[in-house]
Design a protein around this motif. Structure first.
Motif, short mmCIF file in Angstrom:
data_model
loop_
_atom_site.label_atom_id
_atom_site.label_comp_id
_atom_site.label_asym_id
_atom_site.label_seq_id
_atom_site.Cartn_x
_atom_site.Cartn_y
_atom_site.Cartn_z
N ASP A 56 0.56 -1.15 -0.01
CA ASP A 56 -0.08 -0.02 0.09
C ASP A 56 0.75 1.31 0.01
OD1 ASP A 56 -2.39 1.08 -0.31
OD2 ASP A 56 -2.60 1.46 2.02
N TYR A 57 2.02 1.17 -0.73
CA TYR A 57 2.90 2.65 -1.05
C TYR A 57 1.84 3.53 -1.96
CZ TYR A 57 6.99 0.62 1.50
OH TYR A 57 7.67 0.02 2.56
N GLU A 58 2.28 4.57 -1.74
CA GLU A 58 1.56 5.66 -2.62
C GLU A 58 2.58 6.11 -3.87
OE1 GLU A 58 -1.46 6.76 -2.72
OE2 GLU A 58 -2.14 5.32 -0.89
N GLN A 59 3.91 5.79 -3.38
CA GLN A 59 4.76 6.62 -4.44
C GLN A 59 5.99 5.57 -4.53
OE1 GLN A 59 5.62 9.82 -1.88
NE2 GLN A 59 4.50 11.39 -3.40
N VAL A 60 6.62 5.39 -5.73
CA VAL A 60 7.62 4.52 -6.09
C VAL A 60 8.96 5.37 -6.60
CG1 VAL A 60 8.73 2.62 -7.12
CG2 VAL A 60 6.58 2.20 -5.95
#
Length: 220
Positions: free
Chosen positions: A77-81
């Motif tokens: 559930d990360y928002e940015q990579v």
């Protein structure tokens, strides 16, 4: 939430330790090493530094390794990579510039350093711009930030299994309607080894033919 920093690795034992330590010193604790079946001690070094690692069973190429990182980011559930090369050319201090680009509404932000290009790269990039319609200054930079909207699409779209992650992925991003931006960054000179994309004239011609085919089939 902190971004997930995804580092695809193939035989980078000479640079991976310093890169990881630099990221940790800057406060980027969420690091994922995707080891693309390295034949050296890259994965052992990463494990020694206690960052998250995934080892691929055989060499799959940079883009496939990055897609594994995207799937991990979705699962956690990360928002940015952030994707960053393991060869030590990219400067982690520039990561906030990429993240700021995402905050401005872009889905993919490229850390661009067009002045590093030799004449062969400049010719290739000019041709890519002409035939793809993409107004990109630095096509081959692997230093990028992806929004969740972007990496979720690429993690599930099977057609994204492209040998070269740079131009092909940007063409698909355009077709998806994703917003692509660039921010200027500096890059260090390569201290060892040679480019995996442009190591020779033969590789340049092969790269162009494959990418030109992608543009003709998927680009317009």
């Amino acid at each position: 939430m902190h971004p997930l920093v995804v580092i695809p690795v193939f035989n980078e034992e000479n640079t991976i330790e310093s890169l990881i330590n630099e990221l940790l010193a800057l406060g980027f604790k969420d690091i994922l090493i995707i080891d693309d079946a390295s034949e050296d001690s890259s994965i052992e070094i990463a494990k020694k530094l206690k960052v998250e690692t995934i080892s691929l069973p055989f060499n799959m190429g940079t883009w496939s390794a990055i897609r594994v990182g995207f799937k991990y980011a979705l699962d956690k559930d990360y928002e940015q990579v952030i994707t960053i090369d393991a060869d030590g050319q990219h400067i982690p201090n520039d990561i906030p510039k990429l993240l700021n680009g995402l905050r401005k509404g872009f889905d993919i932000v490229i850390g661009a350093c067009p002045q590093r290009a030799n004449m062969a790269k400049k010719v290739c990039w000019w041709l890519f711009r002409k035939f793809s319609g993409l107004k990109i200054n630095d096509f081959t930079s692997g230093f990028r930030a992806y929004s969740k909207s972007a990496f979720s699409k690429f993690s599930t779209y099977n057609g994204a299994n492209l040998e070269y992650q740079d131009v092909g992925v940007l063409i698909m991003a355009k077709k998806f309607g994703l917003k692509i931006g660039e921010v200027p960054v500096e890059m260090k000179s390569r201290t060892w080894g040679k480019s995996k994309v442009f190591p020779s004239l033969k590789s340049i011609l092969r790269y162009f033919l494959i990418t030109f085919t992608i543009i003709m089939v998927k680009g317009r």
